[in-house]
Each structure stands twice: as structure tokens, then as C-alpha cells.
Design a protein around this motif. Sequence first.
Motif, PDB file in Angstrom:
ATOM      1  N   ILE A 106      33.214  48.449  58.346  1.00 40.03           N
ATOM      2  CA  ILE A 106      33.205  47.101  57.792  1.00 40.03           C
ATOM      3  C   ILE A 106      32.927  46.095  58.902  1.00 40.03           C
ATOM      4  CG2 ILE A 106      34.646  45.332  56.706  1.00 40.03           C
ATOM      5  CD1 ILE A 106      36.083  47.723  55.274  1.00 40.03           C
ATOM      6  N   THR A 107      32.000  45.174  58.636  1.00 43.00           N
ATOM      7  CA  THR A 107      31.645  44.158  59.632  1.00 43.00           C
ATOM      8  C   THR A 107      32.204  42.776  59.300  1.00 43.00           C
ATOM      9  OG1 THR A 107      29.551  43.684  58.515  1.00 43.00           O
ATOM     10  CG2 THR A 107      29.527  45.377  60.257  1.00 43.00           C
ATOM     11  N   LEU A 142      41.371  49.339  42.837  1.00 44.10           N
ATOM     12  CA  LEU A 142      40.467  48.690  43.770  1.00 44.10           C
ATOM     13  C   LEU A 142      39.602  47.691  43.044  1.00 44.10           C
ATOM     14  CD1 LEU A 142      37.391  50.674  43.983  1.00 44.10           C
ATOM     15  CD2 LEU A 142      39.416  52.105  43.868  1.00 44.10           C
ATOM     16  N   SER A 143      38.694  47.114  43.769  1.00 41.66           N
ATOM     17  CA  SER A 143      37.833  46.048  43.265  1.00 41.66           C
ATOM     18  C   SER A 143      36.567  46.638  42.666  1.00 41.66           C
ATOM     19  CB  SER A 143      37.494  45.103  44.424  1.00 41.66           C
ATOM     20  OG  SER A 143      36.636  44.082  43.995  1.00 41.66           O
ATOM     21  N   HIS A 144      36.614  46.925  41.362  1.00 38.05           N
ATOM     22  CA  HIS A 144      35.411  47.435  40.685  1.00 38.05           C
ATOM     23  C   HIS A 144      35.275  46.770  39.323  1.00 38.05           C
ATOM     24  CE1 HIS A 144      37.653  49.910  37.816  1.00 38.05           C
ATOM     25  NE2 HIS A 144      38.423  50.254  38.831  1.00 38.05           N
ATOM     26  N   ASP A 145      34.055  46.746  38.822  1.00 37.64           N
ATOM     27  CA  ASP A 145      33.816  46.222  37.483  1.00 37.64           C
ATOM     28  C   ASP A 145      33.924  47.354  36.476  1.00 37.64           C
ATOM     29  OD1 ASP A 145      31.373  47.625  37.563  1.00 37.64           O
ATOM     30  OD2 ASP A 145      30.186  45.819  37.938  1.00 37.64           O
ATOM     31  N   ASP A 146      33.636  47.052  35.211  1.00 44.67           N
ATOM     32  CA  ASP A 146      33.788  48.053  34.153  1.00 44.67           C
ATOM     33  C   ASP A 146      32.794  49.205  34.251  1.00 44.67           C
ATOM     34  OD1 ASP A 146      35.930  46.685  33.082  1.00 44.67           O
ATOM     35  OD2 ASP A 146      34.706  45.572  31.642  1.00 44.67           O
ATOM     36  N   GLU A 147      31.723  49.036  35.026  1.00 48.12           N
ATOM     37  CA  GLU A 147      30.738  50.107  35.209  1.00 48.12           C
ATOM     38  C   GLU A 147      30.981  50.911  36.483  1.00 48.12           C
ATOM     39  OE1 GLU A 147      29.493  46.841  34.195  1.00 48.12           O
ATOM     40  OE2 GLU A 147      29.860  47.741  32.234  1.00 48.12           O
ATOM     41  N   GLY A 148      31.982  50.524  37.272  1.00 47.06           N
ATOM     42  CA  GLY A 148      32.284  51.252  38.499  1.00 47.06           C
ATOM     43  C   GLY A 148      31.615  50.714  39.736  1.00 47.06           C
ATOM     44  N   ASN A 149      31.018  49.529  39.648  1.00 49.48           N
ATOM     45  CA  ASN A 149      30.414  48.894  40.825  1.00 49.48           C
ATOM     46  C   ASN A 149      31.480  48.155  41.616  1.00 49.48           C
ATOM     47  OD1 ASN A 149      27.622  49.499  39.998  1.00 49.48           O
ATOM     48  ND2 ASN A 149      28.071  48.063  38.340  1.00 49.48           N
ATOM     49  N   ILE A 150      31.444  48.272  42.941  1.00 49.20           N
ATOM     50  CA  ILE A 150      32.402  47.567  43.781  1.00 49.20           C
ATOM     51  C   ILE A 150      32.109  46.071  43.702  1.00 49.20           C
ATOM     52  CG2 ILE A 150      33.297  47.251  46.130  1.00 49.20           C
ATOM     53  CD1 ILE A 150      34.004  49.953  44.916  1.00 49.20           C
ATOM     54  N   VAL A 151      33.137  45.288  43.367  1.00 54.18           N
ATOM     55  CA  VAL A 151      33.030  43.836  43.292  1.00 54.18           C
ATOM     56  C   VAL A 151      33.298  43.267  44.682  1.00 54.18           C
ATOM     57  CG1 VAL A 151      34.045  41.745  42.301  1.00 54.18           C
ATOM     58  CG2 VAL A 151      33.740  43.786  40.873  1.00 54.18           C
ATOM     59  N   ALA A 152      32.459  42.354  45.131  1.00 55.75           N
ATOM     60  CA  ALA A 152      32.598  41.714  46.444  1.00 55.75           C
ATOM     61  C   ALA A 152      32.633  42.756  47.558  1.00 55.75           C
ATOM     62  CB  ALA A 152      33.817  40.804  46.494  1.00 55.75           C
ATOM     63  N   PRO A 159      33.408  52.958  51.590  1.00 56.70           N
ATOM     64  CA  PRO A 159      33.260  52.221  52.845  1.00 56.70           C
ATOM     65  C   PRO A 159      33.333  50.702  52.677  1.00 56.70           C
ATOM     66  CG  PRO A 159      31.603  53.941  52.691  1.00 56.70           C
ATOM     67  CD  PRO A 159      32.309  53.891  51.367  1.00 56.70           C
ATOM     68  N   GLN A 160      32.886  50.170  51.539  1.00 56.65           N
ATOM     69  CA  GLN A 160      32.855  48.722  51.320  1.00 56.65           C
ATOM     70  C   GLN A 160      34.176  48.169  50.793  1.00 56.65           C
ATOM     71  OE1 GLN A 160      31.133  51.003  49.594  1.00 56.65           O
ATOM     72  NE2 GLN A 160      28.957  50.763  49.949  1.00 56.65           N
ATOM     73  N   GLN A 161      35.158  49.023  50.671  1.00 52.06           N
ATOM     74  CA  GLN A 161      36.451  48.665  50.099  1.00 52.06           C
ATOM     75  C   GLN A 161      37.367  48.088  51.170  1.00 52.06           C
ATOM     76  OE1 GLN A 161      37.962  52.149  48.145  1.00 52.06           O
ATOM     77  NE2 GLN A 161      39.815  51.107  47.468  1.00 52.06           N
ATOM     78  N   LEU A 162      37.988  46.939  50.871  1.00 51.23           N
ATOM     79  CA  LEU A 162      38.909  46.284  51.793  1.00 51.23           C
ATOM     80  C   LEU A 162      40.371  46.493  51.414  1.00 51.23           C
ATOM     81  CD1 LEU A 162      37.019  42.866  52.038  1.00 51.23           C
ATOM     82  CD2 LEU A 162      37.081  44.670  53.787  1.00 51.23           C
ATOM     83  N   VAL A 163      40.627  46.763  50.136  1.00 46.46           N
ATOM     84  CA  VAL A 163      42.009  46.826  49.650  1.00 46.46           C
ATOM     85  C   VAL A 163      42.125  47.825  48.496  1.00 46.46           C
ATOM     86  CG1 VAL A 163      41.655  44.875  48.066  1.00 46.46           C
ATOM     87  CG2 VAL A 163      43.965  45.417  48.844  1.00 46.46           C
ATOM     88  N   GLU A 164      43.290  48.438  48.403  1.00 52.33           N
ATOM     89  CA  GLU A 164      43.651  49.307  47.289  1.00 52.33           C
ATOM     90  C   GLU A 164      45.145  49.138  47.066  1.00 52.33           C
ATOM     91  OE1 GLU A 164      43.608  54.069  46.376  1.00 52.33           O
ATOM     92  OE2 GLU A 164      41.797  53.151  47.210  1.00 52.33           O
ATOM     93  N   ILE A 165      45.557  49.031  45.805  1.00 45.13           N
ATOM     94  CA  ILE A 165      46.962  48.752  45.501  1.00 45.13           C
ATOM     95  C   ILE A 165      47.462  49.754  44.463  1.00 45.13           C
ATOM     96  CG2 ILE A 165      48.640  47.000  44.834  1.00 45.13           C
ATOM     97  CD1 ILE A 165      46.345  44.909  45.245  1.00 45.13           C
ATOM     98  N   SER A 166      48.569  50.432  44.782  1.00 49.08           N
ATOM     99  CA  SER A 166      49.216  51.328  43.821  1.00 49.08           C
ATOM    100  C   SER A 166      50.482  50.651  43.295  1.00 49.08           C
ATOM    101  CB  SER A 166      49.519  52.681  44.435  1.00 49.08           C
ATOM    102  OG  SER A 166      50.455  52.544  45.478  1.00 49.08           O
ATOM    103  N   PHE A 167      50.888  51.042  42.103  1.00 50.23           N
ATOM    104  CA  PHE A 167      52.016  50.374  41.430  1.00 50.23           C
ATOM    105  C   PHE A 167      52.924  51.388  40.761  1.00 50.23           C
ATOM    106  CE2 PHE A 167      48.288  47.699  41.314  1.00 50.23           C
ATOM    107  CZ  PHE A 167      48.750  46.421  41.610  1.00 50.23           C
TER     108      PHE A 167
END
Length: 150
Positions: free
Chosen positions: A60-61, A40-50, A136-144
Motif C-alpha cells: 500500500i502506498t 471489509l470494504s466491498h460492494d454487492d458485486e465483490g469489488n473493493i470500495v475505495a 492487497p488494496q484492503q486497509l481495514v477488516e472488522i470482525s464482530f
Amino acid sequence: MTTVNATGKRLESLGMPWERTFGYAQAVQVRDVIYVSGQLSHDDEGNIVAAAPVDMDGRITDSANMETQMRTAYANAAKLLAKFGASLDDVVDEVIYVTDMDAAFAVAGQVRKAAYGTDEPACASTIAAITRLAFPQQLVEISFTAVVNR
């Protein structure tokens, strides 16, 4: 952190707080196959990016940050695969989970092509719309799934 368990599975993590809380490995290698948990969209500290804005009920709005979240998820996958000496070039299958299919379709082609560095990524791909992801703020998650020939 790299570990090898008793069954010979090589495990990798990104040191995110939810790895221990939920109890899973970010990636597992068995022989020449690497299974990467949903990125998912997180930085190196675990904060959700965007982070997507949410209403009082946690819905989500606005999905305008889909592109940034998707790019960051691919970047995190690339960091994780590098721990195995692999890259997105080794990916044979991906599953993209999104909370807004229209927003995802508007950006997925260009984001995927940029991530894989080609107009024709050589991997199978599935995209599925779901009602919610882990945060809740997550829009996308990708597995590979990646295969490395060693």
C-alpha cells in the motif's frame, strides 16, 4: 443465502466469490450469539470500495481511503446482521484489523460513533495493526460478536 447445518448452526453469506474460494461462512449463529467474519470494504458485486493504491510489490502506498473503507465495512456488517434480525446495537465485541494505525486512529472514533449511532458505543473494541489483509488494496477488516436475546 441462509443455511442451517446438521449441528443447528445458522449460516449466512453475502454471496461474495471469496466465500466459496476460501471456504467459510460470513456469519454463524449458535443459540443467541452471532459470530461475524471479518468485514471489509466491498460492494454487492465483490469489488473493493475505495481500494488503496499499491506499488509493484503489492504494498500500500497511500492510506487516505481508510475512512471510506472503514465506513463500508461497518455498513456490510450491518447488512449481514440484519439477515439475523439483529443490528450493530447487538454487537458486544469487535476487532478492527488495520494496515496503518495512524490513518485508522485519525478516523476510527468518528466512524465507529456514526456506525453505532452513539458517542459511546456499548461494545468492547480491539484495534490491531497488521502487515497485510486478504486483498492487497484492503486497509481495514472488522470482525464482530453479537448477542441477541430472543
